[in-house]
Design an enzyme around this catalytic site. Structure first.
Site, PDB file in Angstrom:
ATOM      1  N   GLU A 205      19.207 -15.058  67.247  1.00 29.50           N
ATOM      2  CA  GLU A 205      18.706 -15.011  68.632  1.00 29.50           C
ATOM      3  C   GLU A 205      18.858 -16.372  69.305  1.00 29.50           C
ATOM      4  O   GLU A 205      19.105 -16.447  70.506  1.00 29.50           O
ATOM      5  CB  GLU A 205      17.239 -14.535  68.625  1.00 29.50           C
ATOM      6  CG  GLU A 205      17.151 -13.055  68.275  1.00 29.50           C
ATOM      7  CD  GLU A 205      15.919 -12.636  67.502  1.00 29.50           C
ATOM      8  OE1 GLU A 205      14.919 -13.382  67.479  1.00 29.50           O
ATOM      9  OE2 GLU A 205      15.967 -11.549  66.887  1.00 29.50           O
TER      10      GLU A 205
ATOM     11  N   GLY B 240      11.155  -9.851  60.262  1.00 25.60           N
ATOM     12  CA  GLY B 240      10.740  -9.910  61.656  1.00 25.60           C
ATOM     13  C   GLY B 240       9.586  -8.954  61.902  1.00 25.60           C
ATOM     14  O   GLY B 240       8.428  -9.240  61.579  1.00 25.60           O
ATOM     15  N   GLY B 241       9.897  -7.793  62.463  1.00 22.06           N
ATOM     16  CA  GLY B 241       8.882  -6.835  62.893  1.00 22.06           C
ATOM     17  C   GLY B 241       7.799  -6.557  61.863  1.00 22.06           C
ATOM     18  O   GLY B 241       6.600  -6.559  62.188  1.00 22.06           O
TER      19      GLY B 241
ATOM     20  N   SER C  20      15.678  -5.759  59.437  1.00 20.79           N
ATOM     21  CA  SER C  20      14.979  -4.485  59.235  1.00 20.79           C
ATOM     22  C   SER C  20      14.503  -4.266  57.803  1.00 20.79           C
ATOM     23  O   SER C  20      14.549  -3.144  57.298  1.00 20.79           O
ATOM     24  CB  SER C  20      15.841  -3.306  59.709  1.00 20.79           C
ATOM     25  OG  SER C  20      16.124  -3.421  61.092  1.00 20.79           O
TER      26      SER C  20
ATOM     27  N   GLY D 185      16.162  -5.963  64.042  1.00 17.46           N
ATOM     28  CA  GLY D 185      15.351  -5.249  65.026  1.00 17.46           C
ATOM     29  C   GLY D 185      15.907  -3.884  65.398  1.00 17.46           C
ATOM     30  O   GLY D 185      15.451  -3.256  66.347  1.00 17.46           O
TER      31      GLY D 185
ATOM     32  N   HIS E  14      18.823 -19.155  63.847  1.00 16.37           N
ATOM     33  CA  HIS E  14      18.606 -17.710  63.963  1.00 16.37           C
ATOM     34  C   HIS E  14      19.586 -17.126  64.980  1.00 16.37           C
ATOM     35  O   HIS E  14      19.911 -17.768  65.983  1.00 16.37           O
ATOM     36  CB  HIS E  14      17.155 -17.428  64.389  1.00 16.37           C
ATOM     37  CG  HIS E  14      16.809 -15.990  64.216  1.00 16.37           C
ATOM     38  ND1 HIS E  14      17.175 -15.041  65.130  1.00 16.37           N
ATOM     39  CD2 HIS E  14      16.173 -15.347  63.214  1.00 16.37           C
ATOM     40  CE1 HIS E  14      16.759 -13.851  64.696  1.00 16.37           C
ATOM     41  NE2 HIS E  14      16.151 -14.009  63.546  1.00 16.37           N
TER      42      HIS E  14
ATOM     43  N   ASN F  44       9.065 -14.147  60.188  1.00 12.96           N
ATOM     44  CA  ASN F  44       9.464 -14.778  61.447  1.00 12.96           C
ATOM     45  C   ASN F  44       8.783 -14.022  62.575  1.00 12.96           C
ATOM     46  O   ASN F  44       9.192 -12.921  62.922  1.00 12.96           O
ATOM     47  CB  ASN F  44      10.988 -14.727  61.588  1.00 12.96           C
ATOM     48  CG  ASN F  44      11.461 -15.296  62.909  1.00 12.96           C
ATOM     49  OD1 ASN F  44      10.668 -15.853  63.671  1.00 12.96           O
ATOM     50  ND2 ASN F  44      12.749 -15.151  63.185  1.00 12.96           N
ATOM     51  N   TRP F  45       7.740 -14.633  63.105  1.00 10.24           N
ATOM     52  CA  TRP F  45       6.950 -13.936  64.137  1.00 10.24           C
ATOM     53  C   TRP F  45       7.657 -13.919  65.487  1.00 10.24           C
ATOM     54  O   TRP F  45       7.201 -13.240  66.412  1.00 10.24           O
ATOM     55  CB  TRP F  45       5.583 -14.603  64.290  1.00 10.24           C
ATOM     56  CG  TRP F  45       4.647 -14.406  63.133  1.00 10.24           C
ATOM     57  CD1 TRP F  45       4.939 -13.838  61.910  1.00 10.24           C
ATOM     58  CD2 TRP F  45       3.260 -14.767  63.087  1.00 10.24           C
ATOM     59  NE1 TRP F  45       3.820 -13.841  61.111  1.00 10.24           N
ATOM     60  CE2 TRP F  45       2.772 -14.407  61.806  1.00 10.24           C
ATOM     61  CE3 TRP F  45       2.387 -15.374  63.984  1.00 10.24           C
ATOM     62  CZ2 TRP F  45       1.446 -14.617  61.422  1.00 10.24           C
ATOM     63  CZ3 TRP F  45       1.068 -15.592  63.610  1.00 10.24           C
ATOM     64  CH2 TRP F  45       0.605 -15.212  62.340  1.00 10.24           C
TER      65      TRP F  45
END
Ligand code: 13P
Length: 249
Positions: free
Chosen positions: A96, A233-234, A212, A172, A94, A9-10
């Site tokens: 967010e 993610g990251g 994470s 994150g 999501h 997931n960018w």
């Protein structure tokens, strides 16, 4: 047999040049696992990413979509629009989106319906906040998120549903759920599915963990029997790290 899936997931990262570069780097990586690989660039880069990823074995997916077919919804993107450029899968729900864009179980149920009506596969995200876990309410929060958005669906629809458990406190933050915490919740999710739809269906649905996940912890998390992959993610923004996670299976 349910599938192993690793999806990147960018989020709101990477313009067109960085998207090109990252996809070129991803295509150079060697895949040694049986996991399906997906990347979710932003809307503006989807078409280009889709074209660049053809025949690479990497599926390009969306991060979100609207529930309406078309019309006066300024700034939104429909299922039909995604389909028109070849996109077959989207992330929905999501944390967010829930936190910053007021997405609710009710609006997500409508989005899920729109995706199903258009034969778009959904990676449906849910997960508890830190306060829920501290209060010991994580299971009931997760159960209601799943039931409210998905349990009106027919059993058949679940061939197009992937679940993604993403505890908000692990996103994150560098703090992951322990492999045991992930396994416990995934087993609970599968039991919840089985109670409504039966064991066969529950056994066939892939449940991803997100929060994470990094090259150094993916193997242990993925070794758990009810963890079928990851939503990353990251670490999905670096080709080597992302493929280290893909190859952790
Ligand atoms: P991080 O891997 O950066 O914690 O993000 C997880 C996530 O939100 C994937 O959707």
């Amino acid at each position: 047999m349910r599938k192993h899936i690793v999806a990147g997931n960018w989020k709101m990262n990477n313009g067109i040049i960085q998207t090109e570069t990252l996809i070129a780097d991803l295509k150079k990586q060697e895949k040694t696992s049986n996991a399906e690989v997906m990347i979710a660039p932003t809307f503006t880069n989807l078409w280009h990413a889709f074209q660049s990823s053809k025949q690479s074995g990497i599926e390009v997916i969306a991060q979100n979509m609207h529930f309406a077919e078309e019309g006066a919804y300024t700034g939104e993107i429909s299922a039909g629009m995604l389909k028109s450029i070849g996109i077959q899968t989207t992330i929905l729900g999501h944390s967010e989106r829930r936190a910053y864009f007021n997405e609710t179980d009710e609006s997500l149920a409508k989005k899920v319906d729109a995706a199903m009506a258009n034969d778009i596969r959904v990676i449906f995200c849910f997960g508890e906040e830190l306060s829920d876990r501290k209060a010991g309410n994580e299971a009931s929060v997760v159960e209601s998120q799943i039931k409210n958005a998905l349990f009106h669906l027919s059993a058949d629809a679940f061939t197009n549903i992937v679940l993604a458990y993403e505890p908000v406190w692990a996103i994150g933050t560098g703090e992951t759920a322990t492999p045991e915490q992930a396994q416990d919740m995934h087993a609970f999710i599968r039991k919840t599915l089985a109670e409504k739809y039966g064991n066969d269906l529950a056994d066939s649905v892939s449940i991803l963990y997100g929060g994470s996940v990094k090259p150094n912890n993916a193997k242990e998390i993925f070794s758990k029997p009810d963890v079928d992959g990851g939503l990353i993610g990251g670490a999905s923004l670096k080709a080597e790290d992302f493929f280290a996670i893909v190859n952790a299976f």
